[in-house]
Design a protein around this motif. Structure first.
Motif, PDB file in Angstrom:
ATOM      1  N   ILE A   1       4.993  -2.971   7.390  1.00 23.77           N
ATOM      2  CA  ILE A   1       4.028  -4.054   7.621  1.00 23.77           C
ATOM      3  C   ILE A   1       3.451  -4.073   9.028  1.00 23.77           C
ATOM      4  CG2 ILE A   1       5.266  -5.460   5.937  1.00 23.77           C
ATOM      5  CD1 ILE A   1       6.285  -7.174   8.254  1.00 23.77           C
ATOM      6  N   LEU A   2       3.998  -3.279   9.939  1.00 20.62           N
ATOM      7  CA  LEU A   2       3.557  -3.370  11.328  1.00 20.62           C
ATOM      8  C   LEU A   2       2.067  -3.067  11.520  1.00 20.62           C
ATOM      9  CD1 LEU A   2       4.770  -4.278  13.909  1.00 20.62           C
ATOM     10  CD2 LEU A   2       5.408  -1.930  14.459  1.00 20.62           C
ATOM     11  N   PRO A   3       1.519  -1.999  10.938  1.00 16.10           N
ATOM     12  CA  PRO A   3       0.073  -1.748  11.131  1.00 16.10           C
ATOM     13  C   PRO A   3      -0.820  -2.896  10.658  1.00 16.10           C
ATOM     14  CG  PRO A   3       1.170   0.246  10.371  1.00 16.10           C
ATOM     15  CD  PRO A   3       2.175  -0.853  10.253  1.00 16.10           C
ATOM     16  N   PRO A   4      -0.661  -3.387   9.408  1.00 12.20           N
ATOM     17  CA  PRO A   4      -1.513  -4.527   9.013  1.00 12.20           C
ATOM     18  C   PRO A   4      -1.197  -5.791   9.792  1.00 12.20           C
ATOM     19  CG  PRO A   4       0.108  -4.051   7.304  1.00 12.20           C
ATOM     20  CD  PRO A   4       0.155  -2.921   8.273  1.00 12.20           C
ATOM     21  N   LEU A   5       0.041  -5.916  10.266  1.00 12.26           N
ATOM     22  CA  LEU A   5       0.400  -7.075  11.073  1.00 12.26           C
ATOM     23  C   LEU A   5      -0.340  -7.059  12.406  1.00 12.26           C
ATOM     24  CD1 LEU A   5       2.243  -9.560  11.003  1.00 12.26           C
ATOM     25  CD2 LEU A   5       4.004  -8.185  12.133  1.00 12.26           C
ATOM     26  N   ILE A   6      -0.501  -5.878  12.990  1.00  8.67           N
ATOM     27  CA  ILE A   6      -1.254  -5.749  14.236  1.00  8.67           C
ATOM     28  C   ILE A   6      -2.700  -6.172  14.019  1.00  8.67           C
ATOM     29  CG2 ILE A   6      -2.112  -4.128  15.955  1.00  8.67           C
ATOM     30  CD1 ILE A   6       0.825  -4.778  16.259  1.00  8.67           C
ATOM     31  N   ASN A   7      -3.269  -5.793  12.878  1.00  7.09           N
ATOM     32  CA  ASN A   7      -4.647  -6.197  12.574  1.00  7.09           C
ATOM     33  C   ASN A   7      -4.769  -7.718  12.509  1.00  7.09           C
ATOM     34  OD1 ASN A   7      -5.543  -3.554  12.418  1.00  7.09           O
ATOM     35  ND2 ASN A   7      -5.116  -3.387  10.232  1.00  7.09           N
ATOM     36  N   GLN A   8      -3.769  -8.356  11.925  1.00  5.27           N
ATOM     37  CA  GLN A   8      -3.782  -9.823  11.862  1.00  5.27           C
ATOM     38  C   GLN A   8      -3.665 -10.439  13.246  1.00  5.27           C
ATOM     39  OE1 GLN A   8      -4.484 -11.922   9.407  1.00  5.27           O
ATOM     40  NE2 GLN A   8      -4.913 -10.119   8.161  1.00  5.27           N
ATOM     41  N   MET A   9      -2.897  -9.808  14.119  1.00  8.38           N
ATOM     42  CA  MET A   9      -2.774 -10.304  15.493  1.00  8.38           C
ATOM     43  C   MET A   9      -4.121 -10.257  16.206  1.00  8.38           C
ATOM     44  SD  MET A   9       0.793  -8.626  16.817  1.00  8.38           S
ATOM     45  CE  MET A   9       2.365  -8.963  16.012  1.00  8.38           C
TER      46      MET A   9
ATOM     47  N   TRP B   1      -2.961   0.527  19.623  1.00 11.05           N
ATOM     48  CA  TRP B   1      -1.548   0.793  19.373  1.00 11.05           C
ATOM     49  C   TRP B   1      -1.253   0.784  17.876  1.00 11.05           C
ATOM     50  CZ3 TRP B   1       2.627  -1.694  17.138  1.00 11.05           C
ATOM     51  CH2 TRP B   1       3.873  -1.133  17.394  1.00 11.05           C
ATOM     52  N   GLY B   2      -1.864  -0.162  17.146  1.00 11.54           N
ATOM     53  CA  GLY B   2      -1.656  -0.227  15.704  1.00 11.54           C
ATOM     54  C   GLY B   2      -2.151   1.018  14.998  1.00 11.54           C
ATOM     55  N   ARG B   3      -3.332   1.516  15.386  1.00 12.25           N
ATOM     56  CA  ARG B   3      -3.863   2.735  14.773  1.00 12.25           C
ATOM     57  C   ARG B   3      -2.984   3.941  15.083  1.00 12.25           C
ATOM     58  NH1 ARG B   3      -8.852   0.527  16.449  1.00 12.25           N
ATOM     59  NH2 ARG B   3      -8.786   1.792  18.337  1.00 12.25           N
ATOM     60  N   ASN B   4      -2.565   4.045  16.340  1.00 18.42           N
ATOM     61  CA  ASN B   4      -1.714   5.179  16.723  1.00 18.42           C
ATOM     62  C   ASN B   4      -0.379   5.151  15.995  1.00 18.42           C
ATOM     63  OD1 ASN B   4      -3.673   6.087  18.507  1.00 18.42           O
ATOM     64  ND2 ASN B   4      -2.821   4.987  20.246  1.00 18.42           N
ATOM     65  N   TYR B   5       0.186   3.957  15.866  1.00 18.35           N
ATOM     66  CA  TYR B   5       1.472   3.831  15.173  1.00 18.35           C
ATOM     67  C   TYR B   5       1.330   4.203  13.703  1.00 18.35           C
ATOM     68  CZ  TYR B   5       5.836   1.804  13.488  1.00 18.35           C
ATOM     69  OH  TYR B   5       7.056   1.617  12.884  1.00 18.35           O
ATOM     70  N   GLU B   6       0.215   3.784  13.090  1.00 17.62           N
ATOM     71  CA  GLU B   6      -0.015   4.105  11.684  1.00 17.62           C
ATOM     72  C   GLU B   6      -0.169   5.606  11.487  1.00 17.62           C
ATOM     73  OE1 GLU B   6      -2.734   2.425   7.985  1.00 17.62           O
ATOM     74  OE2 GLU B   6      -3.310   2.008  10.047  1.00 17.62           O
ATOM     75  N   GLU B   7      -0.897   6.257  12.391  1.00 16.17           N
ATOM     76  CA  GLU B   7      -1.054   7.706  12.304  1.00 16.17           C
ATOM     77  C   GLU B   7       0.288   8.412  12.478  1.00 16.17           C
ATOM     78  OE1 GLU B   7      -3.635   9.579  11.532  1.00 16.17           O
ATOM     79  OE2 GLU B   7      -4.749   7.754  11.115  1.00 16.17           O
ATOM     80  N   LYS B   8       1.118   7.894  13.371  1.00 14.44           N
ATOM     81  CA  LYS B   8       2.440   8.478  13.586  1.00 14.44           C
ATOM     82  C   LYS B   8       3.297   8.365  12.327  1.00 14.44           C
ATOM     83  CE  LYS B   8       4.251   7.611  17.551  1.00 14.44           C
ATOM     84  NZ  LYS B   8       4.922   6.875  18.680  1.00 14.44           N
ATOM     85  N   LEU B   9       3.203   7.215  11.638  1.00 15.10           N
ATOM     86  CA  LEU B   9       3.960   7.035  10.406  1.00 15.10           C
ATOM     87  C   LEU B   9       3.490   8.000   9.323  1.00 15.10           C
ATOM     88  CD1 LEU B   9       4.274   3.140  10.074  1.00 15.10           C
ATOM     89  CD2 LEU B   9       6.018   4.781  10.796  1.00 15.10           C
ATOM     90  N   LYS B  10       2.167   8.207   9.245  1.00 11.01           N
ATOM     91  CA  LYS B  10       1.638   9.130   8.248  1.00 11.01           C
ATOM     92  C   LYS B  10       2.133  10.550   8.507  1.00 11.01           C
ATOM     93  CE  LYS B  10      -2.591   6.546   7.239  1.00 11.01           C
ATOM     94  NZ  LYS B  10      -4.087   6.548   7.321  1.00 11.01           N
ATOM     95  N   LYS B  11       2.114  10.965   9.774  1.00 10.78           N
ATOM     96  CA  LYS B  11       2.593  12.303  10.112  1.00 10.78           C
ATOM     97  C   LYS B  11       4.083  12.454   9.810  1.00 10.78           C
ATOM     98  CE  LYS B  11      -0.819  13.120  13.772  1.00 10.78           C
ATOM     99  NZ  LYS B  11      -1.036  13.328  15.237  1.00 10.78           N
TER     100      LYS B  11
END
Length: 240
Positions: free
Chosen positions: A151-159, A213-223
């Motif tokens: 949930i962290l990436p969509p949570l960052i978007n909400q922030m 940071w949210g985008r980078n974290y999401e990309e890291k999770l995908k990798k």
């Protein structure tokens, strides 16, 4: 407005009152932080309730989410500011901003939390129940810790959206950055370029680092997921 942005005299007039904008920026940060804390608490509570085995809890959570998501934040802020006094509840503009924005985004975070919980394999809840864990214990110790990564990436978007939506206080005469900018520009000076430019930059400085940071974290999770899938495939090929 471009001429004003390029005018040194306009900037000198604007900078002479920089303390007013610094205080307003502090108010915006204050409202953002407290609204975020409130929305996180409400989001977790109603997100967990939405996956409960009890129909009443699910109905309460669904009602909260649907009501808040399908009515404008501005309307909700006006309800807090104009309607609650008739019930004997008096709130200042800053308090209205905290409650209105926090409760509003709590509904969205509840959906994020619900999606994170449902993404965890149901077998884990069944295994916890077989070991004597209650529903609350299962959520606290097993399910919710695993949902953080999801949930962290969509949570960052909400922030980020929450920070921008604190500007709703300007509609009820609060002392936030947006209202102070508008008041200063339209009262006496009629200088619009510098204050609104700085206002936009300050909001950008709050939102952009979080969004990046949210985008980078999401990309890291995908990798990481791709790497894990490749490793599992290699193991399966060796075993076969």
């Amino acid at each position: 407005m471009i001429e004003q942005i390029l005018s040194l005299q306009c900037w000198a007039t604007f900078l002479s009152d920089w303390t007013l904008f610094a205080q307003a920026f502090g108010t915006t940060v204050f409202v953002s932080v407290l609204s975020l804390l409130l929305s996180l608490v409400l989001g977790v509570i109603f997100g967990v309730m939405s996956t409960s085995h009890y129909v009443v809890f699910r109905a309460i959570s669904r009602s909260y989410v649907e009501l808040l998501q399908n009515t404008p934040l501005v309307l909700q802020a006006y309800v807090f500011y104009l309607a609650l006094p008739y019930l004997g509840i008096m709130l200042g503009q800053v308090s209205v901003g905290i409650y209105a924005v926090g409760i509003y985004h709590g509904a969205y975070i509840a959906e994020v939390v619900r999606a994170g919980i449902t993404a965890i394999p149901v077998g884990q809840s069944e295994a916890a129940a077989s070991q004597g864990f209650t529903y609350t214990q299962t959520m606290r110790w097993i399910i919710l810790p695993q949902t953080i990564k999801i949930i962290l990436p969509p949570l960052i978007n909400q922030m980020v959206n929450l920070i921008k939506n604190t500007s709703v206080i300007a509609l009820i005469g609060g002392t936030d950055l947006m209202n102070r900018t508008n008041d200063w520009a339209t009262t006496g000076s009629c200088i619009y370029g510098p204050p609104f430019l700085v206002c936009g930059i300050l909001y950008f400085l709050l939102c952009f680092p979080l969004a990046s940071w949210g985008r980078n974290y999401e990309e890291k999770l995908k990798k990481r997921d791709v790497q894990t899938a490749n490793e599992l495939r290699e193991v399966e090929e060796k075993l076969s």
